[in-house]
Scaffold this motif. Sequence first.
Motif, PDB file in Angstrom:
ATOM      1  N   MET A   1       0.858  -1.182   0.000  1.00 57.21           N
ATOM      2  CA  MET A   1       0.000   0.000   0.000  1.00 57.21           C
ATOM      3  C   MET A   1       0.893   1.231   0.000  1.00 57.21           C
ATOM      4  O   MET A   1       1.699   1.426   0.908  1.00 57.21           O
ATOM      5  CB  MET A   1      -0.915  -0.023   1.228  1.00 57.21           C
ATOM      6  CG  MET A   1      -1.959   1.074   1.243  1.00 57.21           C
ATOM      7  SD  MET A   1      -3.142   0.859   2.611  1.00 57.21           S
ATOM      8  CE  MET A   1      -4.069  -0.579   2.051  1.00 57.21           C
ATOM      9  N   LEU A   2       0.759   2.075  -1.030  1.00 52.77           N
ATOM     10  CA  LEU A   2       1.625   3.238  -1.173  1.00 52.77           C
ATOM     11  C   LEU A   2       0.803   4.512  -1.320  1.00 52.77           C
ATOM     12  O   LEU A   2      -0.326   4.492  -1.813  1.00 52.77           O
ATOM     13  CB  LEU A   2       2.517   3.097  -2.413  1.00 52.77           C
ATOM     14  CG  LEU A   2       3.504   1.929  -2.449  1.00 52.77           C
ATOM     15  CD1 LEU A   2       4.216   1.910  -3.796  1.00 52.77           C
ATOM     16  CD2 LEU A   2       4.516   2.023  -1.314  1.00 52.77           C
ATOM     17  N   ALA A   3       1.413   5.624  -0.894  1.00 49.92           N
ATOM     18  CA  ALA A   3       0.882   6.955  -1.167  1.00 49.92           C
ATOM     19  C   ALA A   3       1.896   7.672  -2.046  1.00 49.92           C
ATOM     20  O   ALA A   3       3.100   7.455  -1.917  1.00 49.92           O
ATOM     21  CB  ALA A   3       0.670   7.727   0.139  1.00 49.92           C
ATOM     22  N   PRO A   4       1.454   8.529  -2.966  1.00 46.00           N
ATOM     23  CA  PRO A   4       2.405   9.240  -3.837  1.00 46.00           C
ATOM     24  C   PRO A   4       3.326  10.141  -3.017  1.00 46.00           C
ATOM     25  O   PRO A   4       2.907  10.745  -2.028  1.00 46.00           O
ATOM     26  CB  PRO A   4       1.511  10.067  -4.761  1.00 46.00           C
ATOM     27  CG  PRO A   4       0.139   9.514  -4.601  1.00 46.00           C
ATOM     28  CD  PRO A   4       0.062   8.917  -3.239  1.00 46.00           C
ATOM     29  N   ARG A   5       4.576  10.257  -3.471  1.00 49.02           N
ATOM     30  CA  ARG A   5       5.522  11.164  -2.821  1.00 49.02           C
ATOM     31  C   ARG A   5       5.553  12.496  -3.578  1.00 49.02           C
ATOM     32  O   ARG A   5       5.715  12.500  -4.803  1.00 49.02           O
ATOM     33  CB  ARG A   5       6.924  10.546  -2.807  1.00 49.02           C
ATOM     34  CG  ARG A   5       7.038   9.323  -1.922  1.00 49.02           C
ATOM     35  CD  ARG A   5       8.369   8.596  -2.109  1.00 49.02           C
ATOM     36  NE  ARG A   5       8.458   7.985  -3.442  1.00 49.02           N
ATOM     37  CZ  ARG A   5       9.453   7.189  -3.842  1.00 49.02           C
ATOM     38  NH1 ARG A   5      10.442   6.905  -2.993  1.00 49.02           N
ATOM     39  NH2 ARG A   5       9.469   6.682  -5.062  1.00 49.02           N
TER      40      ARG A   5
ATOM     41  N   VAL B   1       3.013  18.796  -7.348  1.00 48.01           N
ATOM     42  CA  VAL B   1       3.611  17.824  -8.266  1.00 48.01           C
ATOM     43  C   VAL B   1       4.019  16.605  -7.448  1.00 48.01           C
ATOM     44  O   VAL B   1       4.726  16.736  -6.445  1.00 48.01           O
ATOM     45  CB  VAL B   1       4.834  18.411  -8.999  1.00 48.01           C
ATOM     46  CG1 VAL B   1       5.408  17.386  -9.990  1.00 48.01           C
ATOM     47  CG2 VAL B   1       4.451  19.692  -9.740  1.00 48.01           C
ATOM     48  N   MET B   2       3.572  15.429  -7.862  1.00 48.11           N
ATOM     49  CA  MET B   2       3.865  14.200  -7.118  1.00 48.11           C
ATOM     50  C   MET B   2       4.089  13.059  -8.099  1.00 48.11           C
ATOM     51  O   MET B   2       3.712  13.149  -9.280  1.00 48.11           O
ATOM     52  CB  MET B   2       2.710  13.862  -6.170  1.00 48.11           C
ATOM     53  CG  MET B   2       1.374  13.705  -6.851  1.00 48.11           C
ATOM     54  SD  MET B   2      -0.031  13.757  -5.712  1.00 48.11           S
ATOM     55  CE  MET B   2      -1.191  14.751  -6.658  1.00 48.11           C
ATOM     56  N   GLU B   3       4.702  12.005  -7.596  1.00 52.55           N
ATOM     57  CA  GLU B   3       4.989  10.873  -8.465  1.00 52.55           C
ATOM     58  C   GLU B   3       3.689  10.204  -8.933  1.00 52.55           C
ATOM     59  O   GLU B   3       2.679  10.212  -8.236  1.00 52.55           O
ATOM     60  CB  GLU B   3       5.869   9.854  -7.740  1.00 52.55           C
ATOM     61  CG  GLU B   3       5.199   9.172  -6.566  1.00 52.55           C
ATOM     62  CD  GLU B   3       6.094   8.145  -5.900  1.00 52.55           C
ATOM     63  OE1 GLU B   3       6.949   7.552  -6.575  1.00 52.55           O
ATOM     64  OE2 GLU B   3       5.925   7.937  -4.677  1.00 52.55           O
ATOM     65  N   LEU B   4       3.741   9.627 -10.117  1.00 51.84           N
ATOM     66  CA  LEU B   4       2.616   8.880 -10.668  1.00 51.84           C
ATOM     67  C   LEU B   4       2.708   7.434 -10.204  1.00 51.84           C
ATOM     68  O   LEU B   4       3.738   6.785 -10.387  1.00 51.84           O
ATOM     69  CB  LEU B   4       2.649   8.948 -12.201  1.00 51.84           C
ATOM     70  CG  LEU B   4       1.609   8.105 -12.948  1.00 51.84           C
ATOM     71  CD1 LEU B   4       0.206   8.665 -12.717  1.00 51.84           C
ATOM     72  CD2 LEU B   4       1.928   8.072 -14.442  1.00 51.84           C
ATOM     73  N   LEU B   5       1.653   6.945  -9.575  1.00 59.81           N
ATOM     74  CA  LEU B   5       1.616   5.559  -9.117  1.00 59.81           C
ATOM     75  C   LEU B   5       0.697   4.736 -10.020  1.00 59.81           C
ATOM     76  O   LEU B   5      -0.272   5.265 -10.566  1.00 59.81           O
ATOM     77  CB  LEU B   5       1.124   5.483  -7.670  1.00 59.81           C
ATOM     78  CG  LEU B   5       2.043   6.083  -6.604  1.00 59.81           C
ATOM     79  CD1 LEU B   5       1.417   5.928  -5.216  1.00 59.81           C
ATOM     80  CD2 LEU B   5       3.420   5.443  -6.627  1.00 59.81           C
ATOM     81  N   PRO B   6       0.981   3.438 -10.153  1.00 56.91           N
ATOM     82  CA  PRO B   6       0.168   2.600 -11.038  1.00 56.91           C
ATOM     83  C   PRO B   6      -1.158   2.206 -10.391  1.00 56.91           C
ATOM     84  O   PRO B   6      -1.307   2.265  -9.168  1.00 56.91           O
ATOM     85  CB  PRO B   6       1.049   1.360 -11.250  1.00 56.91           C
ATOM     86  CG  PRO B   6       1.835   1.257  -9.972  1.00 56.91           C
ATOM     87  CD  PRO B   6       2.105   2.685  -9.557  1.00 56.91           C
TER      88      PRO B   6
END
Length: 497
Positions: free
Chosen positions: A278-282, A294-299
């Motif tokens: 389980m991840l949240a964008p950084r 601006v944050m990383e794109l998660l799949p």
Amino acid sequence: MNPSEVPPLPRVDVLIRESRRLAEIPGLAEQALRWHHDAVDRRAVVAREAQRLATPRLWPDTVSSLASTAWRVVGVAAPAAPFQLLAVAAAAVGLRVEPPRASAATLARVQRLVRASGPAYVKLGQFIATGDGLVPDEWVTAFAWCRDEAPPLETGVAQQVVDRELGPERQRLAWLDDEPLAAGSIGQVHRGRLTDGTDVVVKVLRPGLRKRFRTDIETLALAAAAAEKVNAGARSANLTGFVELFAQLALEELDFRLEAANLVDSSAVLEAMGADEMLAPRPIPGMVTEQVLVMELLPGVAYTRLDPAAGLDGDRLLRTGIRGVVEATLKHGVFHGDLHAGNVLVDPATGRFSLVDFGIAGRLTADQRAGLVHYLGAWAGGDARGQIEAMQAFGAIGRAASIEPLVGELQRELDELAARANGDVTFDQLGATLGRLLQVLARHGFRMPKDLVLFFKNLLYLAGFAASVAPEADVLAVVQDILLELLADPSSGVLVA
């Protein structure tokens, strides 16, 4: 439990310093600490502003807004439409308000009012659109357009905001898609790519939104006060209290620096839990302002769009999802505040979760965490006194207040509910029981505890999640098993209050 005996929550700033995932992005750990500490003051300012805006009074700009609202109400031939909108939106966040009957005429009138009004009205419509299980399906379906059909900004406007807000850092964006990925009432998101090849999402606030939201909230506060003057049901539901709750949630979403703090805090918490699935964008350091994030794109795709033929283990997905929500809340006191289907993505290739859109987050103090555990135990036992005492830990009821009238009134409500359920304890009863409690608090003039409402709405979202990924699963049993595991683990800090 004596307040001095309540175990402290783990310090999130320490988790940020220890986070390997945050340290992978140069400069992020240091910036994350600044966001984390600055957000404490910013949230306090938002809470005070929400209380001020939700206090019914006539400001010069409110008079103008009232005039335009009056014309809109006349135009849709629906003098009751503002009150009906507030009532159904309050019900959609789990408050014990009886939504108006979903006749075709009522649905059409309230929709016309929302379409003709400002962004706060559309935000209320979004609450309704994500109120599965809390309001009749007809309302959810009728307002789906608020979630899915917000008009995009005019071409070039988002790019202008990004250029202005990021300044020299704009050069780090090698590519920014002209077409938005999605558009909402608060803003819209675009795909992008940094010069180092990192795929990102760029979130842009709609220009001029803060002033329009303030005016809308002031107008809604007057509408709620007027409803309470003439309608006993509105008075019992404490619609003015709901407007303050709505104002606080909405205003927090208007500052993307607060969302960045929510993202880094949640990333550190999930990592500390060992929730590798389980991840949240950084967020990208140097590329976050009040109006641009601006944050990383998660799949991943929304779990409602998963292909049943993909062969994913639905029971595992359900347990992973529930554990992430419950453990983050009870062990660390930090949790995503709006887990509707669009904000919970699943990667079909790996089965991993990506949690997105952290504009709303819940945060508990150590006392509130103990109160929540106390409440859950009292709910399972139908114990009105225990539930009321738990609300004192939440600050909803003053420690010096006499609770006997509330205990007696709530116990009568709970006994009636138990009789209807033939003594069964079901997941659906959790929402109904909380609704009874909030209604009793409202009738006695006590405040609605925002973070409790958010946590219980998330539990009800999990019922919808289960219906999509593991329709045969017993959601209540899974929640209870995870609670028992946490309670049995001395290192969790989760003790019965």
